[in-house]
Design a protein around this motif. Structure first.
Motif, mmCIF file in Angstrom:
data_model
loop_
_atom_site.group_PDB
_atom_site.id
_atom_site.type_symbol
_atom_site.label_atom_id
_atom_site.label_comp_id
_atom_site.label_asym_id
_atom_site.label_seq_id
_atom_site.Cartn_x
_atom_site.Cartn_y
_atom_site.Cartn_z
ATOM 1 N N SER A 33 -6.898 -16.047 11.530
ATOM 2 C CA SER A 33 -8.039 -16.532 12.303
ATOM 3 C C SER A 33 -9.356 -16.427 11.559
ATOM 4 C CB SER A 33 -8.136 -15.757 13.626
ATOM 5 O OG SER A 33 -8.343 -14.372 13.380
ATOM 6 N N MET A 47 -12.434 -17.269 9.363
ATOM 7 C CA MET A 47 -13.039 -18.548 9.015
ATOM 8 C C MET A 47 -13.023 -18.779 7.508
ATOM 9 S SD MET A 47 -16.243 -18.797 11.624
ATOM 10 C CE MET A 47 -16.651 -20.448 11.056
ATOM 11 N N THR A 101 -14.097 -26.983 15.299
ATOM 12 C CA THR A 101 -14.103 -26.105 14.120
ATOM 13 C C THR A 101 -15.039 -26.657 13.051
ATOM 14 O OG1 THR A 101 -11.828 -25.428 14.566
ATOM 15 C CG2 THR A 101 -12.669 -25.070 12.338
ATOM 16 N N ARG A 141 -18.803 -26.345 14.182
ATOM 17 C CA ARG A 141 -19.349 -24.990 14.040
ATOM 18 C C ARG A 141 -19.642 -24.680 12.576
ATOM 19 N NH1 ARG A 141 -15.403 -23.636 18.048
ATOM 20 N NH2 ARG A 141 -13.934 -23.121 16.381
ATOM 21 N N GLU A 174 -17.361 -16.346 14.374
ATOM 22 C CA GLU A 174 -17.229 -17.745 14.775
ATOM 23 C C GLU A 174 -18.390 -18.216 15.639
ATOM 24 O OE1 GLU A 174 -14.145 -19.448 17.729
ATOM 25 O OE2 GLU A 174 -13.168 -19.501 15.779
#
Length: 520
Positions: free
Chosen positions: A134, A136, A458, A461, A497
């Protein structure tokens, strides 16, 4: 008067042999423990096994513990029955078997592996944790420190990719690890006795024996050496790729070829050879700057080339569809589920392109028209509000994704291509501009591309965080530690995130420096 004193017959104190097995769900850790117990008891050695299931961050790691008496005993002689422990105790385990690299690290951390006492058998394959997946950025843990600590902690350390050996044999990792346990020759049993335990179990005997044999041979050789991976020469791709390879050899530093070669192949696979050639065109200004500063070893070129290849192969609906219908993917799924040649495997894909992703795939003018508020926009929004399940192993599902993947011919005129390459051009311009005055800062700017990935939310962001950093470049360039500051900002954005950590650092960056008090 004399007294008759009868001495109680006590067995001679002999220390049991203890084996700890750390395995995840579905890997056959229980089967491995059962094989060991069956083998011991079949030859007259009292044995027992226990297990403690765990709810770990992957599929649930279970610790199996096996103890058996190292001497044969009459099972009907209660006085000679040994007392065996239920759980492994730190500093008192003879053999530790780990089915995955991080589980090996856990065993060392718990103190189950002891110098001068414990033989450690570990598979070097990885099952990535949720934290690694998970992240980034690249959240993968470096395996080198784990291997070094295991080497230092164990009396003997045997390691290798036992999972790969099992896959090649059509079996599970427990069989290969059982072979390694036989190969270290630390137990009072012959190879034939190990193999007989597999035969008595009566399940998947032939494939298990094949995996056993390969694990045995690897352990007999002492395991794999911990050495750096060897890069194979790049090949394939046809005449167009060979010409690009020649261009790399003739026009770019040799130290960058290990990045430029795979980059060219990635982009040719993503689009075509002409697109891959444009990748080298975009890198020429950075190459020229590095040529003027040979003391840096072409670091800026290598980092820019690495991340430019990733950015130019941005993920879109076309790319996702293309990857899902490749023959290599069907083969990989069959291997993962261990399907037999006569078994049918169905693959259901969740496919949910939203209206903005559809618009991005269309030619730029049509995509912009589709995104304008209006009846067409509202109608498509309702039609794409819910995703659908597509069975790619059916004719209809395959043809649907095949048609979407065929839109690759339109990609270079798409709205997404226009947007991405506009950002790429600005990013490259910033790199070149700052490289002349602050080379380390330019390297950090190149690495900021790590924030840009995926598609949909995704991607949005990541682009927001990327835009915030690019907007601060004039301010960072004026600071003596601008490169270090940008690195800290980027790492904060990768870890969080929601962007709260990044916003906190940006706020701190805006705070005025404290003034030093002066005496009167």
């Amino acid at each position: 008067m004399s007294e008759n004193v009868t001495e109680l017959r006590r067995p001679r104190a002999v220390r049991p042999i203890g084996l700890a097995i750390l395995a995840m769900g579905g890997e056959g850790g229980g089967v491995l423990a059962d094989w060991i117990v069956d083998m011991a008891e079949h030859d007259g050695y009292p044995a027992q096994s226990t297990s403690v299931p765990g709810v770990a961050q992957r599929t649930g790691t279970t610790v199996y513990y096996v103890e058996f008496h190292p001497e044969r005993r009459d099972p009907h002689d209660l006085a000679a029955r040994p007392v065996l422990a239920l759980m492994p105790v730190a500093g008192d385990v003879d053999i530790v078997v780990a089915s995955e690299l991080m589980e090996m690290g856990r065993a060392v951390q718990r103190g189950l592996v002891t110098p001068g006492k414990t033989t450690l058998i570990a598979s070097t394959n990885r099952v990535y944790s949720m934290t690694e997946k998970s992240s980034m950025g690249d959240g993968r843990v470096d395996p080198a420190p784990f291997l070094a600590s295991a080497q230092a902690a164990a009396r003997r350390f045997v390691h290798g990719d036992f999972s790969r050996l099992a896959e090649q044999s059509g079996s599970v990792i427990s069989a290969a690890l059982f072979g390694a346990l036989a190969g270290i020759r630390a137990l009072p049993f012959s190879r034939e006795q190990f193999e007989d335990a597999i035969r008595r179990a009566g399940v998947g005997v032939e494939s298990s024996l094949q995996a056993f044999a390969r694990g045995y041979e690897l352990a007999e050789r002492g395991g794999e050496e911990a050495k750096a991976p060897v890069r194979e020469p790049l090949g394939g791709g046809g005449l167009a790729i060979e010409r690009l390879d020649e261009r790399i050899r003739a026009g770019f530093p040799a130290s960058a070829s290990s990045i430029l070669g795979p980059g060219v192949r990635r982009l040719a696979d993503y689009q075509d050879a002409h697109y891959a050639a444009s990748y080298l065109d975009l890198l020429q200004p950075v190459r020229d700057l590095d040529a003027a500063s040979p003391e840096h070893g072409a670091l800026l070129l290598k980092e820019t080339a690495r991340y430019l290849a990733l950015w130019m192969s941005y993920e879109d609906t076309v790319r996702v569809a293309d990857l899902k219908i490749r023959a290599s993917r069907f083969e990989r799924v069959r291997k993962e589920v261990q399907a037999k040649p006569n078994q049918v495997v169905h693959i259901n894909e969740y496919f949910h392109p939203r209206i903005d992703e559809i618009a991005d795939t269309l030619p730029a003018g049509l995509g912009r028209f589709l995104m304008r508020p209006g009846r067409l926009h509202e109608l498509l929004g309702r039609m794409t509000a819910k995703g659908r399940v597509v069975r790619t192993t059916s004719l209809g599902g395959f043809l649907l994704l095949y048609l979407v993947s065929g839109m690759r011919r339109l990609r270079l005129s798409s709205l997404r291509h226009e947007r991405e390459h506009a950002e790429i051009a600005r990013w490259l311009e910033c790199i070149v501009q700052h490289a002349r005055s602050d080379y380390p800062l330019a390297v950090e700017i190149a690495q900021c591309q790590r924030l840009v990935k995926g598609y949909g939310d995704t991607h949005a962001r990541g682009m927001r965080s990327f835009g915030k950093l690019m907007a601060r470049l004039p301010q960072l360039a004026s600071l003596p530690d601008g490169a270090a500051r940008l690195r800290a900002l980027r790492e904060a954005a990768l870890k969080d995130e929601e962007g709260k950590a990044l916003d906190a650092l940006l706020l701190d960056l805006d705070q005025p420096a404290p003034r030093l008090a002066t005496g009167t």
